[in-house]
Design a protein around this motif. Sequence first.
Motif, PDB file in Angstrom:
ATOM      1  N   ILE A  38      10.171  -4.179 -26.304  1.00  0.00           N
ATOM      2  CA  ILE A  38      10.386  -2.934 -27.042  1.00  0.00           C
ATOM      3  C   ILE A  38      10.217  -1.777 -26.056  1.00  0.00           C
ATOM      4  O   ILE A  38       9.332  -1.796 -25.205  1.00  0.00           O
ATOM      5  CB  ILE A  38       9.365  -2.801 -28.197  1.00  0.00           C
ATOM      6  N   PRO A  39      11.075  -0.739 -26.140  1.00  0.00           N
ATOM      7  CA  PRO A  39      10.943   0.369 -25.190  1.00  0.00           C
ATOM      8  C   PRO A  39       9.598   1.064 -25.325  1.00  0.00           C
ATOM      9  O   PRO A  39       9.107   1.278 -26.426  1.00  0.00           O
ATOM     10  CB  PRO A  39      12.107   1.298 -25.570  1.00  0.00           C
ATOM     11  N   ASN A  40       8.980   1.390 -24.203  1.00  0.00           N
ATOM     12  CA  ASN A  40       7.674   2.059 -24.247  1.00  0.00           C
ATOM     13  C   ASN A  40       7.607   3.209 -23.254  1.00  0.00           C
ATOM     14  O   ASN A  40       6.556   3.550 -22.758  1.00  0.00           O
ATOM     15  CB  ASN A  40       6.558   1.052 -23.973  1.00  0.00           C
ATOM     16  N   GLY A  41       8.737   3.781 -22.958  1.00  0.00           N
ATOM     17  CA  GLY A  41       8.719   4.909 -22.034  1.00  0.00           C
ATOM     18  C   GLY A  41      10.065   5.575 -21.961  1.00  0.00           C
ATOM     19  O   GLY A  41      10.986   5.216 -22.698  1.00  0.00           O
ATOM     20  N   PRO A  42      10.217   6.554 -21.089  1.00  0.00           N
ATOM     21  CA  PRO A  42      11.512   7.223 -20.927  1.00  0.00           C
ATOM     22  C   PRO A  42      12.598   6.196 -20.628  1.00  0.00           C
ATOM     23  O   PRO A  42      12.372   5.240 -19.884  1.00  0.00           O
ATOM     24  CB  PRO A  42      11.278   8.153 -19.738  1.00  0.00           C
ATOM     25  N   THR A  43      13.758   6.405 -21.177  1.00  0.00           N
ATOM     26  CA  THR A  43      14.825   5.422 -21.041  1.00  0.00           C
ATOM     27  C   THR A  43      16.097   6.064 -20.508  1.00  0.00           C
ATOM     28  O   THR A  43      16.255   7.290 -20.523  1.00  0.00           O
ATOM     29  CB  THR A  43      15.134   4.756 -22.387  1.00  0.00           C
ATOM     30  N   ILE A  44      17.019   5.192 -20.056  1.00  0.00           N
ATOM     31  CA  ILE A  44      18.337   5.619 -19.603  1.00  0.00           C
ATOM     32  C   ILE A  44      19.356   4.626 -20.156  1.00  0.00           C
ATOM     33  O   ILE A  44      19.132   3.417 -20.118  1.00  0.00           O
ATOM     34  CB  ILE A  44      18.399   5.696 -18.062  1.00  0.00           C
ATOM     35  N   THR A  87      29.659  -3.645 -22.592  1.00  0.00           N
ATOM     36  CA  THR A  87      28.250  -3.896 -22.892  1.00  0.00           C
ATOM     37  C   THR A  87      27.454  -2.621 -22.680  1.00  0.00           C
ATOM     38  O   THR A  87      27.641  -1.932 -21.672  1.00  0.00           O
ATOM     39  CB  THR A  87      27.691  -5.014 -21.991  1.00  0.00           C
ATOM     40  N   ASN A  88      26.587  -2.319 -23.621  1.00  0.00           N
ATOM     41  CA  ASN A  88      25.730  -1.142 -23.500  1.00  0.00           C
ATOM     42  C   ASN A  88      24.276  -1.572 -23.602  1.00  0.00           C
ATOM     43  O   ASN A  88      23.927  -2.439 -24.417  1.00  0.00           O
ATOM     44  CB  ASN A  88      26.067  -0.127 -24.593  1.00  0.00           C
ATOM     45  N   LEU A  89      23.447  -0.985 -22.755  1.00  0.00           N
ATOM     46  CA  LEU A  89      22.047  -1.376 -22.704  1.00  0.00           C
ATOM     47  C   LEU A  89      21.168  -0.169 -22.398  1.00  0.00           C
ATOM     48  O   LEU A  89      21.635   0.855 -21.885  1.00  0.00           O
ATOM     49  CB  LEU A  89      21.844  -2.469 -21.651  1.00  0.00           C
ATOM     50  N   THR A  90      19.909  -0.322 -22.730  1.00  0.00           N
ATOM     51  CA  THR A  90      18.907   0.706 -22.444  1.00  0.00           C
ATOM     52  C   THR A  90      17.961   0.191 -21.367  1.00  0.00           C
ATOM     53  O   THR A  90      17.459  -0.934 -21.459  1.00  0.00           O
ATOM     54  CB  THR A  90      18.112   1.068 -23.711  1.00  0.00           C
ATOM     55  N   TYR A  91      17.744   1.020 -20.377  1.00  0.00           N
ATOM     56  CA  TYR A  91      16.817   0.714 -19.279  1.00  0.00           C
ATOM     57  C   TYR A  91      15.548   1.516 -19.487  1.00  0.00           C
ATOM     58  O   TYR A  91      15.586   2.756 -19.626  1.00  0.00           O
ATOM     59  CB  TYR A  91      17.472   1.059 -17.948  1.00  0.00           C
ATOM     60  N   ASP A  92      14.404   0.816 -19.523  1.00  0.00           N
ATOM     61  CA  ASP A  92      13.098   1.444 -19.724  1.00  0.00           C
ATOM     62  C   ASP A  92      12.487   1.759 -18.366  1.00  0.00           C
ATOM     63  O   ASP A  92      12.186   0.855 -17.583  1.00  0.00           O
ATOM     64  CB  ASP A  92      12.205   0.485 -20.515  1.00  0.00           C
ATOM     65  N   ARG A  93      12.304   3.015 -18.067  1.00  0.00           N
ATOM     66  CA  ARG A  93      11.805   3.407 -16.744  1.00  0.00           C
ATOM     67  C   ARG A  93      10.343   2.990 -16.521  1.00  0.00           C
ATOM     68  O   ARG A  93       9.928   2.797 -15.378  1.00  0.00           O
ATOM     69  CB  ARG A  93      11.943   4.920 -16.553  1.00  0.00           C
ATOM     70  N   ARG A  94       9.560   2.859 -17.597  1.00  0.00           N
ATOM     71  CA  ARG A  94       8.148   2.500 -17.405  1.00  0.00           C
ATOM     72  C   ARG A  94       7.998   1.020 -17.043  1.00  0.00           C
ATOM     73  O   ARG A  94       7.118   0.657 -16.252  1.00  0.00           O
ATOM     74  CB  ARG A  94       7.353   2.818 -18.665  1.00  0.00           C
ATOM     75  N   THR A  95       8.849   0.170 -17.619  1.00  0.00           N
ATOM     76  CA  THR A  95       8.787  -1.258 -17.278  1.00  0.00           C
ATOM     77  C   THR A  95       9.786  -1.618 -16.194  1.00  0.00           C
ATOM     78  O   THR A  95       9.786  -2.748 -15.703  1.00  0.00           O
ATOM     79  CB  THR A  95       9.082  -2.119 -18.519  1.00  0.00           C
TER      80      THR A  95
END
Length: 602
Positions: A46-52, A351-359
């Motif tokens: 699960i996202p836990n920080g700023p994302t891109i 394909t679309n995805l979210t990258y979590d900068r904290r992890t």
Amino acid sequence: MHTRKTSIARLAGGAVIAATTLAIALAGSGAATAAPPNGPNNGGNIPNGPTIDIQLLSFNDFHGNLEPPSGSSGRLNLPDGTNTDTLKPPGVGGVEYLATHLDQARVGHRYSLTVAAGDLIGASPLLSGAFHDEPSIEALNALHLDVSAVGNHEFDEGYVELQRMANGGCLDDGDGANNQNSCPDGSFAGADFDFLAANVVYEGTNETILPAYSIENIKGAKIGFIGMTLEETPDIVTAAGVAGLDFKDEVETANALVPVLKAQGVNAIVVLIHQGGTPPSSAAYNAACGNGAEIAANSPIIPIAKNLDPAIDLIVSGHTHAPYICNIKDPAGQDRLVTSASSFGRLYTDTNLTYDRRTSDIVRTSVTSANMLVTRNVDRDPVQTDLIAKYKVLVEPIASEVIGSITADLSNVGNAAGESPLGDLIADAQLADPSVVGAYATPQIAFMNPGGIRTSLTYSASSWGELPGQITYEEAFNVQPFNNYLVSLDLTGAEIKTLLVQQWTGANASQNKVLQVSEGFTYTYTGTTVTSVSLNGVPLDDNATYRIVTNNFLAGGGDGFSTFAQGGENVYYGGLDIDAFAAYLTANSPYAPTPLDRIIKN
């Protein structure tokens, strides 16, 4: 301007072995029980920080199809039960349209990468094949491709030639010898994108022939791409093309690279693999697993996907020329998407995805994919149009020559027994070729692999203004685009019978490969049992020796027909298969289809 780039990372030769033990421990051992994957949702972190947000566009098995493919090669099934021939204009594919669709897909996506899963070149139409596929590399550069795995067909002309495709340079090929011409403009720069071959090493070493992985850095978001071809590549390409190479296990190779990437701060990992699955032939281009596209339980991609390290977030696959988007659970029990975009540039996967900068990782629950049609109702990309026009001028003297004629369509699709009209013609052409005689007896039987017959001959086709029924060199080349050599050798009657059984057993048990045979050679079979075999009406003698002719791919044991390589004696190399095909068609025109009575299935 898309400039040539260098990957941030390159694998050192010993890294695979050094990390293997750790990777196997992470992934677990033992083959998973293969079952059809299903389920529409992904699990994961699960996202836990700023994302891109990042877009990933992908395709596979392009096979040098610069111009819009025709016939079944330019057709896909639609959800309403029809196919893309009903579209206006009909058909899908063509690099001019693919380029436009990719550009349109990128609109609104600030960060986008384009990747591929192999067989971008090889088995190509003449427009590309006549120039050693240099035009296709130029076209892929113009598509802004970033990374691709190598496929088995990248080895059609040998691994040194593959390295030239990646790095550039010209061949001294006699300015058109064998109807091929490298660098007609005097230079070839090679690929702007990274060709990856993580599981292909020089024999007896751990040194890969091309980079094993690359890292794309998007505003600090690092995504690692591991590129591989199928381990069985030596079984399905010409032996000479892979001589001196070892092909490693796909799972062990990728899992060994996970800690290598993590050590560089890369937690987001995508595998590009030239191996795939087989959904129902009726599946629509956009069907997902759980919605009509379950891939067969014996699909080779399933055990690979089930055992790849859970740290790998997405798998882009190919090889089977099939469209699918499926979830297959990873070793941690979480769903992981596996995609494939058919072939010949008819589809691309968005394909679309979210990258979590904290992890520093991809949010698995964010990953969504859809296969998109490359319709022909958009503007053609002018750069690709100019490239095609340039090479059409250069290839015209070769392509437009009329070499013979046919009285009706000659299909490469087999009947219920596996025999096809075009297969009969090609086998007869091989048997008649004088170049394979040498100091030995004239061949008595010819065998042709069905996968080497790439398209049909169509009576009404007219690419260069030729009359109906006339066949140009280009049409003949598109049928047999590999520039394989014909080979004659001796086999006993018993070995020939073993060969026939190999059509349905061993490596061919899941996907039968019925060899096409020459006139005078007949046999019947039931299931996997050959019940009778005759040559010119006389039953084959197990202890007698027969002179046969085939291509160098089969002679080397390709497509699982090991008997050619293990049993063959007095091996003699002749000329090119396309030359034999063209000469036979010229000598026997107008050619009419013969009865399909050589192979009988009870």
